[in-house]
Motif scaffolding. Structure first.
Motif, PDB file in Angstrom:
ATOM      1  N   GLU A  62     -15.858  74.110  32.210  1.00 27.21           N
ATOM      2  CA  GLU A  62     -14.377  73.447  32.632  1.00 27.21           C
ATOM      3  C   GLU A  62     -14.265  73.367  34.086  1.00 27.21           C
ATOM      4  OE1 GLU A  62      -9.739  74.560  32.503  1.00 27.21           O
ATOM      5  OE2 GLU A  62     -11.105  75.479  31.051  1.00 27.21           O
ATOM      6  N   LEU A  63     -14.068  72.378  35.023  1.00 24.85           N
ATOM      7  CA  LEU A  63     -13.890  72.267  36.129  1.00 24.85           C
ATOM      8  C   LEU A  63     -12.505  72.103  36.683  1.00 24.85           C
ATOM      9  CD1 LEU A  63     -16.751  69.623  37.045  1.00 24.85           C
ATOM     10  CD2 LEU A  63     -17.001  72.051  37.301  1.00 24.85           C
ATOM     11  N   ARG A  64     -12.144  72.860  37.693  1.00 22.58           N
ATOM     12  CA  ARG A  64     -10.893  73.124  38.060  1.00 22.58           C
ATOM     13  C   ARG A  64     -10.641  72.901  39.557  1.00 22.58           C
ATOM     14  NH1 ARG A  64      -8.816  78.526  34.678  1.00 22.58           N
ATOM     15  NH2 ARG A  64      -9.419  77.886  32.681  1.00 22.58           N
ATOM     16  N   LEU A  65      -9.686  72.239  39.995  1.00 21.66           N
ATOM     17  CA  LEU A  65      -9.665  71.996  41.546  1.00 21.66           C
ATOM     18  C   LEU A  65      -8.435  73.127  41.929  1.00 21.66           C
ATOM     19  CD1 LEU A  65      -9.713  70.263  44.043  1.00 21.66           C
ATOM     20  CD2 LEU A  65      -7.817  68.942  43.059  1.00 21.66           C
ATOM     21  N   GLY A  66      -8.686  73.746  43.030  1.00 18.78           N
ATOM     22  CA  GLY A  66      -7.797  74.851  43.404  1.00 18.78           C
ATOM     23  C   GLY A  66      -8.370  75.684  44.628  1.00 18.78           C
ATOM     24  N   ASP A  67      -7.347  76.528  45.024  1.00 23.46           N
ATOM     25  CA  ASP A  67      -7.642  77.195  46.364  1.00 23.46           C
ATOM     26  C   ASP A  67      -8.269  78.625  45.836  1.00 23.46           C
ATOM     27  OD1 ASP A  67      -8.002  78.619  48.808  1.00 23.46           O
ATOM     28  OD2 ASP A  67      -5.992  78.386  49.294  1.00 23.46           O
ATOM     29  N   GLY A  68      -9.304  78.994  45.964  1.00 22.49           N
ATOM     30  CA  GLY A  68      -9.790  80.494  45.759  1.00 22.49           C
ATOM     31  C   GLY A  68      -9.581  80.812  44.192  1.00 22.49           C
ATOM     32  N   LEU A  73     -12.025  73.892  46.184  1.00 24.59           N
ATOM     33  CA  LEU A  73     -10.746  73.510  46.762  1.00 24.59           C
ATOM     34  C   LEU A  73     -11.001  71.965  47.089  1.00 24.59           C
ATOM     35  CD1 LEU A  73      -8.493  74.276  48.420  1.00 24.59           C
ATOM     36  CD2 LEU A  73     -10.129  74.769  50.636  1.00 24.59           C
ATOM     37  N   ARG A  74     -11.837  71.312  47.194  1.00 29.05           N
ATOM     38  CA  ARG A  74     -11.913  70.040  47.669  1.00 29.05           C
ATOM     39  C   ARG A  74     -12.456  69.058  46.445  1.00 29.05           C
ATOM     40  NH1 ARG A  74     -16.118  70.270  52.014  1.00 29.05           N
ATOM     41  NH2 ARG A  74     -16.921  71.983  50.633  1.00 29.05           N
ATOM     42  N   PRO A  75     -11.527  68.104  46.499  1.00 30.36           N
ATOM     43  CA  PRO A  75     -12.193  66.992  45.229  1.00 30.36           C
ATOM     44  C   PRO A  75     -13.615  66.651  45.293  1.00 30.36           C
ATOM     45  CG  PRO A  75      -9.988  66.326  46.068  1.00 30.36           C
ATOM     46  CD  PRO A  75     -10.608  67.319  47.103  1.00 30.36           C
ATOM     47  N   GLY A  76     -13.918  66.363  46.541  1.00 34.96           N
ATOM     48  CA  GLY A  76     -15.517  65.804  46.666  1.00 34.96           C
ATOM     49  C   GLY A  76     -16.519  66.470  45.969  1.00 34.96           C
ATOM     50  N   PRO A  77     -16.757  67.860  46.504  1.00 36.96           N
ATOM     51  CA  PRO A  77     -17.602  68.914  45.958  1.00 36.96           C
ATOM     52  C   PRO A  77     -17.393  68.784  44.314  1.00 36.96           C
ATOM     53  CG  PRO A  77     -16.710  69.911  47.719  1.00 36.96           C
ATOM     54  CD  PRO A  77     -15.996  68.528  47.344  1.00 36.96           C
ATOM     55  N   LEU A  78     -16.241  68.809  43.766  1.00 36.63           N
ATOM     56  CA  LEU A  78     -15.917  68.961  42.174  1.00 36.63           C
ATOM     57  C   LEU A  78     -16.514  67.771  41.613  1.00 36.63           C
ATOM     58  CD1 LEU A  78     -14.420  71.407  40.829  1.00 36.63           C
ATOM     59  CD2 LEU A  78     -12.411  69.803  40.622  1.00 36.63           C
ATOM     60  N   ALA A  79     -16.425  66.578  42.335  1.00 33.55           N
ATOM     61  CA  ALA A  79     -17.035  65.280  41.797  1.00 33.55           C
ATOM     62  C   ALA A  79     -18.376  65.310  41.678  1.00 33.55           C
ATOM     63  CB  ALA A  79     -16.380  64.245  42.521  1.00 33.55           C
ATOM     64  N   LYS A  80     -18.942  66.054  42.509  1.00 35.28           N
ATOM     65  CA  LYS A  80     -20.588  66.352  42.582  1.00 35.28           C
ATOM     66  C   LYS A  80     -20.787  67.303  41.492  1.00 35.28           C
ATOM     67  CE  LYS A  80     -21.520  65.857  47.455  1.00 35.28           C
ATOM     68  NZ  LYS A  80     -21.883  66.493  48.886  1.00 35.28           N
ATOM     69  N   ALA A  81     -20.091  68.340  41.090  1.00 37.52           N
ATOM     70  CA  ALA A  81     -20.323  69.233  39.853  1.00 37.52           C
ATOM     71  C   ALA A  81     -20.115  68.363  38.765  1.00 37.52           C
ATOM     72  CB  ALA A  81     -19.339  70.647  40.221  1.00 37.52           C
ATOM     73  N   ILE A 110     -16.703  86.911  38.467  1.00 37.94           N
ATOM     74  CA  ILE A 110     -16.383  85.807  39.442  1.00 37.94           C
ATOM     75  C   ILE A 110     -17.569  85.767  40.363  1.00 37.94           C
ATOM     76  CG2 ILE A 110     -14.672  85.022  41.262  1.00 37.94           C
ATOM     77  CD1 ILE A 110     -12.470  86.648  39.692  1.00 37.94           C
ATOM     78  N   VAL A 111     -18.065  84.580  40.481  1.00 36.94           N
ATOM     79  CA  VAL A 111     -18.965  84.458  41.528  1.00 36.94           C
ATOM     80  C   VAL A 111     -18.441  83.694  42.554  1.00 36.94           C
ATOM     81  CG1 VAL A 111     -21.380  83.197  42.177  1.00 36.94           C
ATOM     82  CG2 VAL A 111     -20.772  84.094  39.679  1.00 36.94           C
ATOM     83  N   LEU A 112     -18.685  84.295  43.916  1.00 38.87           N
ATOM     84  CA  LEU A 112     -18.214  83.755  45.310  1.00 38.87           C
ATOM     85  C   LEU A 112     -19.591  83.435  46.071  1.00 38.87           C
ATOM     86  CD1 LEU A 112     -14.788  85.172  46.305  1.00 38.87           C
ATOM     87  CD2 LEU A 112     -15.526  82.848  46.417  1.00 38.87           C
ATOM     88  N   ALA A 113     -19.957  82.358  46.191  1.00 37.90           N
ATOM     89  CA  ALA A 113     -21.249  82.161  47.023  1.00 37.90           C
ATOM     90  C   ALA A 113     -21.062  81.020  48.025  1.00 37.90           C
ATOM     91  CB  ALA A 113     -22.655  81.857  45.932  1.00 37.90           C
ATOM     92  N   GLY A 114     -21.985  81.539  49.297  1.00 33.55           N
ATOM     93  CA  GLY A 114     -22.040  80.216  50.199  1.00 33.55           C
ATOM     94  C   GLY A 114     -20.771  80.267  51.284  1.00 33.55           C
ATOM     95  N   ALA A 122     -16.334  85.446  29.793  1.00 31.60           N
ATOM     96  CA  ALA A 122     -16.149  84.355  30.578  1.00 31.60           C
ATOM     97  C   ALA A 122     -16.612  84.425  32.082  1.00 31.60           C
ATOM     98  CB  ALA A 122     -14.604  83.847  30.281  1.00 31.60           C
ATOM     99  N   VAL A 123     -17.012  83.500  32.667  1.00 33.37           N
ATOM    100  CA  VAL A 123     -17.634  83.504  34.068  1.00 33.37           C
ATOM    101  C   VAL A 123     -16.734  82.260  34.826  1.00 33.37           C
ATOM    102  CG1 VAL A 123     -19.537  82.407  33.362  1.00 33.37           C
ATOM    103  CG2 VAL A 123     -19.312  83.558  35.798  1.00 33.37           C
ATOM    104  N   ALA A 124     -16.537  82.565  36.082  1.00 30.16           N
ATOM    105  CA  ALA A 124     -15.831  81.555  37.162  1.00 30.16           C
ATOM    106  C   ALA A 124     -16.939  81.551  38.352  1.00 30.16           C
ATOM    107  CB  ALA A 124     -14.510  81.793  37.420  1.00 30.16           C
ATOM    108  N   ASP A 125     -17.164  80.243  38.433  1.00 32.10           N
ATOM    109  CA  ASP A 125     -18.028  80.054  39.645  1.00 32.10           C
ATOM    110  C   ASP A 125     -16.776  79.369  40.691  1.00 32.10           C
ATOM    111  OD1 ASP A 125     -19.987  79.391  41.588  1.00 32.10           O
ATOM    112  OD2 ASP A 125     -20.726  77.343  40.443  1.00 32.10           O
ATOM    113  N   ILE A 126     -16.401  80.284  41.827  1.00 33.78           N
ATOM    114  CA  ILE A 126     -15.613  79.677  42.544  1.00 33.78           C
ATOM    115  C   ILE A 126     -16.317  79.044  43.875  1.00 33.78           C
ATOM    116  CG2 ILE A 126     -13.717  80.613  43.911  1.00 33.78           C
ATOM    117  CD1 ILE A 126     -12.965  80.529  41.027  1.00 33.78           C
ATOM    118  N   GLY A 127     -15.674  78.177  44.400  1.00 34.06           N
ATOM    119  CA  GLY A 127     -16.531  77.329  45.345  1.00 34.06           C
ATOM    120  C   GLY A 127     -17.714  76.732  44.781  1.00 34.06           C
TER     121      GLY A 127
END
Length: 225
Positions: free
Chosen positions: A75-81, A53-61, A93-97, A24-29
């Motif tokens: 699966e998309l999740r809203l949350g901090d880090g 962390l923010r609803p706006g980007p998650l809506a784009k995703a 875990i991918v952390l980019a940008g 499994a893989v997670a794209d954080i941020g």
């Protein structure tokens, strides 16, 4: 690859290539969700999680996944880090940008990444690559790949790090290992390393000749020549 999956720039494509297959893989941020969508489309991972962390980007995703017909593959999740993840849930875990400091803050807040069987970290700091490398060395991570990549006119370092428990004391970390990391073993290293050395030369202008950092920069410059 799914025919409607988005195209990635060289930076994110390199990150995708460094993800451990079969886990499994997670794209954080995840922001726009392009990387999340491509990972989901590949069929190489039993679970793909995109989080922000923010609803706006998650809506784009969400829109990106819907356009590609991949909503059932990720699966998309809203949350901090890394609070959106459970220990042992993912293999990468991918952390980019985000900046090196923000990356460090996110990683420092989660103890379970520092385990022998912990996840691979695929990191693309937007700034201060040497600072992130130093933190990884001090905290027992080994950088297994350090790929210099040019995207949109900028150079990035895409790092794959794994916890080995091999902590390096700050006084034993060389300036060269922080500035170049493992990039010299990868294609494109000459231009990337020249750019990083150029940043050091600018820093050197404000230092006295007998300053410890100035001496290290002078040695690195001489070595490059």
């Amino acid at each position: 690859m799914h025919k409607l999956a988005p195209q990635l720039d060289a930076r994110l494509q390199t990150a995708a290539d460094l993800v451990r297959p079969g886990q499994a893989v997670a794209d954080i941020g995840c922001d726009h969700g392009k990387l999340t969508a491509v990972l989901a489309a590949s069929g190489r991972y039993p679970k793909v999680i995109g989080a922000d962390l923010r609803p706006g980007p998650l809506a784009k995703a969400q829109a990106t996944l819907e356009k590609a017909g991949l909503t059932d593959k990720a699966e998309l999740r809203l949350g901090d880090g890394l609070t959106v993840l459970q220990e042992g849930e993912v293999g990468t875990i991918v952390l980019a940008g985000v900046s090196a400091q923000t990356t460090i803050d996110i990683l420092s807040a989660t103890s379970w990444i520092r385990a022998a069987a912990g996840p691979r970290l695929v990191l693309i700091p937007a700034t201060k690559h040497p600072v992130l490398r130093a933190w990884l060395y001090i905290n027992g991570f080994t950088i297994v790949r350090d790929v210099p990549v040019q995207a949109a006119g900028r150079w990035y370092a895409v790092m794959a790090a794994e916890y080995t428990g091999d902590h390096i004391a700050p006084q034993d970390i060389t300036l060269e290992s922080c500035v170049y990391g493992g990039t010299m073993e990868e294609p494109g290293s000459a231009e990337y390393c020249a750019l990083e050395l150029g940043k050091l030369k600018k820093l050197r202008l404000g230092l006295k000749a007998d300053d410890a950092l100035a001496i290290q920069i002078d040695a690195l410059t001489e070595q490059a020549q």
